[in-house]
Design an enzyme around this catalytic site. Structure first.
Site, mmCIF file in Angstrom:
data_model
loop_
_atom_site.group_PDB
_atom_site.id
_atom_site.type_symbol
_atom_site.label_atom_id
_atom_site.label_comp_id
_atom_site.label_asym_id
_atom_site.label_seq_id
_atom_site.Cartn_x
_atom_site.Cartn_y
_atom_site.Cartn_z
ATOM 1 N N CYS A 33 -0.020 -3.550 7.287
ATOM 2 C CA CYS A 33 0.048 -2.792 8.546
ATOM 3 C C CYS A 33 1.411 -2.097 8.692
ATOM 4 O O CYS A 33 1.512 -1.045 9.313
ATOM 5 C CB CYS A 33 -0.205 -3.702 9.735
ATOM 6 N N HIS A 83 2.521 -8.068 13.502
ATOM 7 C CA HIS A 83 1.610 -6.981 13.157
ATOM 8 C C HIS A 83 2.261 -5.669 13.597
ATOM 9 O O HIS A 83 3.105 -5.676 14.491
ATOM 10 C CB HIS A 83 0.293 -7.233 13.917
#
Length: 370
Positions: free
Chosen positions: A34, A312
């Site tokens: 990510c 994330h």
């Protein structure tokens, strides 16, 4: 979630307002990639960079020769998105991610990686490739054809002036110049040294704003005690004042908020969840030409999570006056007011862990201060 479900939802949401020729694609995650996906979305929607990269690639692509490198993988990926018959969907940036891992062992593990380190690595790697190609083009016998020279024909240099390194499309978009000024407090001589940058890393404070962070970045610091400065004029260590000024603002201003701080007592990094307001419009003064450059925010890479070693990354991007939220495969439309939820927390133990980490501003043009 069914792949492409968010795509059709997005097409419905935009309806007739879907921008002509634009594409909105999610990127598949290959196990903690990510950090890479969020930066790629921000760069893709940095329109001048995208257009120049694709133009360079089209003009310099020889199917027979060029071996694959990070530049060709990035341009291929951008091409795949921009030439897609579908308006929305999901693309797997597999070749690009494999190339990144091959080039840099830092990104090989499945550990949580830093998006800012990745952006730095990527831009510097692209510069290396473009500069090598540029010097190879100049040395080759066919270099008289203007299309072969990256970034346009090179002007002949008068009277054997020293060759400047080529100005690549990365420099054109992202490079600014800082002046590091040091003033000796004994003889008052000012020593100035220029340095280039692709992004500004700024310290952050609780309940502050980007404007105040940039002011602090340029504030005067006194060098004394063991930090004294060696003054060439006094030929000795002296107390001095030091400050950084923006001499030339870049076309694309990238600001990295230093949210990860090393805490001596803990012996590790800690994430600072401070509330730092980032405005939609920003003014930067440059010292070289006494102008204010006005900037408009077009992308934010957000770190989600409470610590530096896990979490994330997602990104928010402005495209044709709409804000879009990219979370790996998923893409959705959001209101501009949503950005306020990523400023940070005004008190330390808040449940909100989604914080703006890298900001991308595009210059709207310079205004004279006169």
């Amino acid at each position: 979630m069914v792949m492409g479900a968010s795509g059709s939802k997005l097409e419905k949401a935009l309806g007739d307002q879907f921008p002509e020729g634009e594409r909105y694609f999610g990127l598949e995650n290959f196990g903690n990639t990510c950090y890479c996906n969020s930066v790629l979305q921000a760069l893709y929607f940095c329109t001048p960079f995208r257009e120049q990269l694709l133009e360079y690639y089209m003009n310099n692509k020889n199917p027979g020769d060029a071996e694959e490198n990070l530049l060709t993988c990035l341009a291929d990926l951008f091409m795949q998105v921009s030439q897609s018959k579908k308006k929305t969907g999901v693309i797997a940036p597999k070749r690009f991610v494999q190339r990144v891992k091959k080039q840099n062992e830092l990104f090989r593990s499945y550990m949580h990686q830093d998006a800012h380190e990745f952006l730095n690595f990527l831009l510097n790697e692209l510069v290396d490739i473009l500069e090598k190609e540029s010097s190879a083009a100049k040395d080759s016998p066919q270099s008289s054809s203007p299309e072969k020279v990256p970034n346009g024909p090179v002007q002949p240099l008068a009277n054997g002036v020293k060759k400047e390194p080529p100005v690549t499309l990365v420099h054109k978009n992202f490079q600014g110049i800082l002046t590091n000024e040091t003033k000796c407090l004994r003889c008052e001589t000012v020593t100035a040294r220029d340095e280039t940058f692709f992004d500004l890393s700024v310290d952050i404070e609780q309940n502050s704003s980007i404007t105040s962070c940039l002011k602090n970045f340029s504030s005067t610091e006194t060098l004394n005690a063991e930090d004294k400065f060696f003054c060439d004029k006094c030929c000795s260590l002296q107390e001095a004042q030091k400050r950084m000024k923006i001499k030339k603002a870049p076309h694309i201003l990238v600001i990295h908020l230093k949210r990860f701080k090393y805490i001596e007592q803990l012996g590790r990094y800690k994430k600072l969840s401070y509330r730092v307001v980032f405005p939609m419009e920003l003014k930067i003064s440059s010292t070289s030409d006494d102008v204010d450059t006005e900037y408009s925010l077009f992308a934010v890479v957000v770190h989600v999570g409470s610590g530096p070693n896990h979490g994330h990354y997602v990104s928010l991007v402005k495209s044709h006056n709409h804000w879009l939220f990219f979370d790996d495969e998923n893409v959705e439309m959001v209101e501009e007011s949503t950005l306020q939820t990523f400023f940070g927390s005004s008190h330390e133990y808040s449940g909100n862990t989604d914080h703006g980490y890298i900001l991308f501003y595009e210059g709207l043009g310079a205004k004279s201060l006169g």
